[in-house]
Design a protein around this motif. Structure first.
Motif, PDB file in Angstrom:
ATOM      1  N   MET A  73      -1.699   9.363   3.947  1.00 14.94           N
ATOM      2  CA  MET A  73      -1.160  10.176   2.853  1.00 14.94           C
ATOM      3  C   MET A  73       0.302   9.786   2.647  1.00 14.94           C
ATOM      4  SD  MET A  73      -1.348  14.208   2.003  1.00 14.94           S
ATOM      5  CE  MET A  73      -0.838  14.753   0.360  1.00 14.94           C
ATOM      6  N   SER A  78       4.686  12.588  -3.377  1.00 15.71           N
ATOM      7  CA  SER A  78       3.763  13.703  -3.136  1.00 15.71           C
ATOM      8  C   SER A  78       4.370  15.041  -3.541  1.00 15.71           C
ATOM      9  CB  SER A  78       3.311  13.752  -1.677  1.00 15.71           C
ATOM     10  OG  SER A  78       4.417  14.013  -0.828  1.00 15.71           O
ATOM     11  N   TYR A  81       2.275  16.716  -5.992  1.00 16.01           N
ATOM     12  CA  TYR A  81       1.222  17.595  -5.462  1.00 16.01           C
ATOM     13  C   TYR A  81       1.825  18.929  -5.002  1.00 16.01           C
ATOM     14  CZ  TYR A  81      -1.363  19.660  -1.615  1.00 16.01           C
ATOM     15  OH  TYR A  81      -1.944  20.560  -0.766  1.00 16.01           O
ATOM     16  N   ALA A  88      -3.874  16.587  -4.404  1.00 21.23           N
ATOM     17  CA  ALA A  88      -3.468  15.889  -3.166  1.00 21.23           C
ATOM     18  C   ALA A  88      -4.095  14.504  -3.080  1.00 21.23           C
ATOM     19  CB  ALA A  88      -3.866  16.716  -1.947  1.00 21.23           C
ATOM     20  N   PHE A  91      -2.535  11.047  -3.659  1.00 24.16           N
ATOM     21  CA  PHE A  91      -1.571  10.467  -2.723  1.00 24.16           C
ATOM     22  C   PHE A  91      -2.222  10.090  -1.388  1.00 24.16           C
ATOM     23  CE2 PHE A  91       0.256  13.352  -5.736  1.00 24.16           C
ATOM     24  CZ  PHE A  91       1.124  12.494  -6.385  1.00 24.16           C
ATOM     25  N   GLN A  92      -3.541  10.112  -1.369  1.00 28.50           N
ATOM     26  CA  GLN A  92      -4.270   9.795  -0.135  1.00 28.50           C
ATOM     27  C   GLN A  92      -5.106   8.533  -0.328  1.00 28.50           C
ATOM     28  OE1 GLN A  92      -6.428  13.474   0.272  1.00 28.50           O
ATOM     29  NE2 GLN A  92      -4.867  14.371   1.569  1.00 28.50           N
ATOM     30  N   GLN A 164       2.247  18.129   3.830  1.00 29.86           N
ATOM     31  CA  GLN A 164       2.501  18.587   2.461  1.00 29.86           C
ATOM     32  C   GLN A 164       1.645  19.796   2.104  1.00 29.86           C
ATOM     33  OE1 GLN A 164       1.840  15.300   3.253  1.00 29.86           O
ATOM     34  NE2 GLN A 164       2.951  13.915   1.901  1.00 29.86           N
TER      35      GLN A 164
END
Ligand SMILES: Cc1cc2nc3c(=O)[nH]c(=O)nc-3n(C[C@H](O)[C@H](O)[C@H](O)COP(=O)(O)OP(=O)(O)OC[C@H]3O[C@@H](n4cnc5c(N)ncnc54)[C@H](O)[C@@H]3O)c2cc1C
Length: 422
Positions: A73, A78, A81, A88, A91-92, A164
């Motif tokens: 991640m 981020s 997010y 999310a 960004f993964q 996050q």
């Protein structure tokens, strides 16, 4: 005196590279180790993936990547997010590509480094190496803020992958309930200096959109926003775009936190809050310090990123303790460079930088997103004369602009593809 020191350090570096090459050849020829040299990479973040990708492209070494998380991640970008603008998942990334490249992936945490025996140890296994690349990122210095450790669940920092989620939940509660949302900024060195201000700005944009009552209080231990060349454009944004949402307090050093009363004691007095994102001072994880590789951060030599204490070991990314900014871009570039150095050393082709040579170091691009459509770009270039401290140059946009906002998203996509794309 200074000249003598740097000559000695250069001689030491030369010795290190030669010794590393000889010891690996000896090991590979002894009949007790694998046919191919073994490189162990600890950490599957920005720095570790740079090394893995460079090494895997060659097919000439056995690579083991040790990482406790199932996937990657990104911290960069981020905030989109955290503040509720994107899911999310944007960004993964999965480690599927790493597996497909034939890298042995161990989903675990390294607990100890046996430098004499050239092994890393997890709770269940000992893994031998010929070269070790440490890319473990950072830990938070909780003891610097009395009252924090007992209440850490309440105050997630959110400066490491997957943390996050906790910050996002906290921000969502603030946006619904309003009140005072505190963001503290430590003194450098910490990961991505513009990030705390970016966080304040994007949450402030959301407050405007949702009509949240209250304010964000940025409690900065520094004289102005970090890094210093960012101060002017960032203060302008906070004043002109978010004057009603952000209160900025400079030179306020947090002294203790009372989680029950919700008060942060600072060098400028007590600050009450409803929600707080306490961004703590940072250091290399205990693993690195316990292995005797440095005090707060790992001591390394530039331009090689080789440990000053151990010839078979490299430290890339935020755990290393040079004046290079703690940036994912640099971490990835340093990881790639180290991977290529190891391959060149094994092939007998590694060329040491010579006396007085000015060597270019991996560059950094950091982004201060200040809204979904505006950002400030921070471009960092660095070089070093072997044995001397690096020279680091900053170039910062004079004002937030739309081109840098688009540049940030394009940069993110390119970096994530370089790390984990096919
Ligand atoms: C909000 C924010 C915004 C940012 N924006 C930017 C930006 O715009 N541009 C930029 O260049 N950088 C940016 N950064 C900085 C960037 O994220 C870091 O510099 C980068 O992640 C450092 O890479 P690393 O490999 O050192 O650490 P990480 O990426 O954190 O990776 C470390 C990995 O090591 C693993 N690990 C730790 N300990 C162990 C252990 N004992 N055993 C096995 N594995 C272990 C962890 O699980 C983790 O996956 C930002 C950071 C933040 C927080």
């Amino acid at each position: 005196m200074e000249h003598l020191d740097s000559v000695k350090r250069r001689a030491l570096l030369k010795g290190m590279a030669a010794a590393a090459a000889v010891s690996v050849m000896g090991c590979a020829g002894s009949g007790t180790s694998a046919a191919r040299p073994r490189v162990v990479v600890v950490g599957g973040g920005w720095g570790g993936l740079g090394a893995v990708r460079a090494l895997a492209a060659s097919g000439k070494v056995d690579i083991t990547m040790i990482e406790p998380n199932d996937g990657f991640m990104s911290c960069p970008l981020s905030i989109l997010y955290i503040a509720g603008f994107r899911p999310a998942g944007d960004f993964q990334r999965s480690y599927g590509v790493i597996d497909a490249l034939g890298v042995r992936r161990v989903k675990d945490r390294v607990l100890d480094i046996d430098r004499a025996g050239r092994m890393v140890k997890t709770s269940t296994q000992s893994i031998p190496y010929d070269f070790l690349v440490l890319a473990t990122g950072l830990e938070y210095m909780e003891e610097t803020l009395p009252g924090y450790a007992a209440a850490r669940e309440q105050f997630p920092v959110g400066f490491r992958a997957f943390e996050q989620m906790a910050v996002q939940r906290q921000v969502a509660a603030f946006l619904e309930q309003g009140g005072h949302y505190l963001i503290t900024v430590p003194k450098p060195p910490y990961r991505c200096p513009p990030a705390p201000y970016e966080r304040a700005c994007l949450i402030a944009q959301r407050m405007k959109e949702k009509g949240t009552k209250g304010k964000i209080i940025v409690v900065d231990a520094n004289k102005g926003p970090m890094p210093p060349p960012l101060a002017k454009p960032m203060l302008t944004v906070m004043r002109e775009m978010y004057g009603a949402q952000i209160e900025y307090i400079n030179e306020a050093d947090p002294k203790s936190i009372d989680a029950g009363r919700k008060v942060l004691a600072t060098s400028k007095g007590d600050i009450p809050f409803h929600h707080a994102n306490i961004i703590l001072p940072m250091r290399a994880p205990g693993l690195i310090r316990q292995a005797g590789l440095g005090e707060r951060f790992a001591a390394i030599e530039l331009p090689t990123f080789q440990s000053s204490k151990d010839k078979n070991l490299f430290v890339v990314g935020d755990a290393q303790g040079t004046p290079l900014p703690k940036s994912g871009h640099i971490a990835f570039g340093a990881g790639q460079q180290v991977g290529e150095q190891i391959l060149a050393t094994l092939a007998g082709k590694y060329k040491e930088a010579g006396l007085g040579d000015e060597v270019t170091l991996p560059a950094a691009i950091c982004w201060g997103k200040v809204s979904t459509s505006l950002a400030i770009m921070i471009n960092v270039t660095a070089s070093v004369s072997v044995g001397d401290p690096p020279k680091v140059k900053y170039q910062v946009d004079p004002a937030a602009n739309a081109a840098s906002s688009k540049g940030a998203m394009d940069w993110g996509t390119n970096m994530w593809n370089a790390m984990l794309g096919a």
